[in-house]
Write a protein that holds these residues in place. Structure first.
Motif, mmCIF file in Angstrom:
data_model
loop_
_atom_site.group_PDB
_atom_site.id
_atom_site.type_symbol
_atom_site.label_atom_id
_atom_site.label_comp_id
_atom_site.label_asym_id
_atom_site.label_seq_id
_atom_site.Cartn_x
_atom_site.Cartn_y
_atom_site.Cartn_z
ATOM 1 N N TRP A 16 0.255 -6.227 -10.771
ATOM 2 C CA TRP A 16 -0.168 -5.106 -11.604
ATOM 3 C C TRP A 16 -0.711 -3.999 -10.697
ATOM 4 C CZ3 TRP A 16 0.815 -4.041 -16.516
ATOM 5 C CH2 TRP A 16 1.105 -5.083 -17.405
ATOM 6 N N TYR A 17 -0.179 -2.784 -10.922
ATOM 7 C CA TYR A 17 -0.638 -1.611 -10.197
ATOM 8 C C TYR A 17 -1.218 -0.609 -11.208
ATOM 9 C CZ TYR A 17 2.259 -3.026 -6.183
ATOM 10 O OH TYR A 17 2.812 -3.698 -5.121
ATOM 11 N N GLU B 90 -7.620 -8.051 -6.018
ATOM 12 C CA GLU B 90 -7.976 -7.173 -4.912
ATOM 13 C C GLU B 90 -9.486 -6.960 -4.917
ATOM 14 O OE1 GLU B 90 -5.671 -5.925 -2.465
ATOM 15 O OE2 GLU B 90 -4.775 -7.634 -3.499
ATOM 16 N N ALA B 91 -10.050 -6.788 -3.728
ATOM 17 C CA ALA B 91 -11.514 -6.737 -3.589
ATOM 18 C C ALA B 91 -12.144 -5.611 -4.391
ATOM 19 C CB ALA B 91 -11.885 -6.612 -2.115
ATOM 20 N N PRO C 135 0.351 4.543 -6.465
ATOM 21 C CA PRO C 135 0.109 3.272 -7.167
ATOM 22 C C PRO C 135 -0.841 2.408 -6.349
ATOM 23 C CG PRO C 135 2.460 3.764 -7.070
ATOM 24 C CD PRO C 135 1.774 4.739 -6.163
ATOM 25 N N LYS C 136 -1.784 1.769 -7.035
ATOM 26 C CA LYS C 136 -2.804 0.960 -6.356
ATOM 27 C C LYS C 136 -2.769 -0.442 -6.922
ATOM 28 C CE LYS C 136 -7.811 0.907 -5.517
ATOM 29 N NZ LYS C 136 -8.035 -0.384 -6.193
ATOM 30 N N LEU C 137 -2.637 -1.414 -6.050
ATOM 31 C CA LEU C 137 -2.549 -2.802 -6.489
ATOM 32 C C LEU C 137 -3.882 -3.264 -7.049
ATOM 33 C CD1 LEU C 137 -0.776 -5.378 -6.594
ATOM 34 C CD2 LEU C 137 -1.684 -5.950 -4.322
ATOM 35 N N LEU C 138 -3.840 -3.823 -8.259
ATOM 36 C CA LEU C 138 -5.049 -4.373 -8.892
ATOM 37 C C LEU C 138 -5.175 -5.866 -8.594
ATOM 38 C CD1 LEU C 138 -4.814 -2.692 -12.421
ATOM 39 C CD2 LEU C 138 -6.371 -2.088 -10.562
ATOM 40 N N VAL D 52 0.879 -1.168 0.000
ATOM 41 C CA VAL D 52 0.000 0.000 0.000
ATOM 42 C C VAL D 52 0.913 1.213 0.000
ATOM 43 C CG1 VAL D 52 -1.734 1.304 1.276
ATOM 44 C CG2 VAL D 52 -1.839 -1.206 1.221
ATOM 45 N N PHE D 53 0.750 2.056 -1.017
ATOM 46 C CA PHE D 53 1.628 3.211 -1.182
ATOM 47 C C PHE D 53 0.975 4.488 -0.672
ATOM 48 C CE2 PHE D 53 5.239 1.940 -3.774
ATOM 49 C CZ PHE D 53 4.828 0.737 -4.335
#
Lengths: 111, 114
Positions: B34-35, B57-58, B43-46, A100-101
């Protein structure tokens, strides 16, 4: 909920001055904390991780569980430190590592 | 000695037209991520693959899917891109297991939706 907050979007300091990039986090449990850096026209890369307790390019970061902070510090800034810095956390890694960034701080070192 | 390669670097697609982004790695890492990174955001994790196991991810929209045909390659498919899907897409890899291990990032693919 897991959250990383970097309160400063932009930070500008003069060469030779001390630098501190702030990072606060929210996590129930024992997180792993990291600083990632992106120099101009380069890819995102790991700068340091709290578990290593090391100094990289003169930067250090101490995990303060009481204040839930992981601030990045350097006593004397150099022009090549200009970059985008991201604080990130994950849970303890036993398989994949889900980072989490924070939103990042753009650091500019003025000559 | 590029370790994580993303192609193309820039992709323009039309609203609703399926698009595929690709990522390859020479590190032989178990895990590929993949973000999505929108302008001025984190950046958000997919999703990620641990070997062949897919983990979504939910809050990743159903519009986004992924394939990993072998250790080296991973694809991000956007079935019906909307204007809100315009972003930088980052691929990353890491070793799996008890860490923490460094994640190695590719240069990203910037997706524009017209």
């Amino acid at each position: 909920a897991q959250r990383v907050t970097q309160p400063e979007k932009l930070l500008s300091v003069f060469k030779g001055a001390p630098v501190e990039l702030k990072c606060n986090y929210s996590y129930s449990g024992s997180p792993e904390l990291f600083w990632y850096v992106q120099y101009s026209r380069q890819r995102l890369q790991l700068l340091l991780r709290h578990i290593s307790r090391e100094s990289i390019k003169g930067f250090t970061a101490d995990l303060n569980k009481g204040e839930t902070s992981f601030h990045l510090k350097k006593p004397f800034a150099q022009e090549e430190d200009s970059a985008m810095y991201y604080c990130a956390l994950s849970g303890p890694q036993t398989g994949a590592q889900k980072l989490v960034f924070g939103q990042g701080t753009r650091l500019t070192i003025n000559p | 000695d590029a370790m994580v390669i993303q192609n193309p670097r820039y992709q323009v697609t039309q609203f609703g037209k399926p698009v595929t982004l690709s990522c390859s790695q020479t590190l032989n890492h178990n895990v590929m991520y993949w973000y999505q990174q929108k302008s001025s955001q984190a950046p958000k994790l997919l999703f990620h693959y641990y070997d062949k196991d897919f983990n979504n991810e939910a809050d990743t929209p159903d519009n986004f899917q992924s394939r990993r045909p072998n250790t080296s390659f991973c694809f991000l498919d956007i079935r019906s891109p909307g204007l809100g899907d315009a972003a930088m897409y980052l691929c990353a890899t890491s070793r799996g297991g008890v860490g923490p291990y460094e994640q190695y990032f590719g240069p990203g693919t910037r997706l524009t939706v017209t």
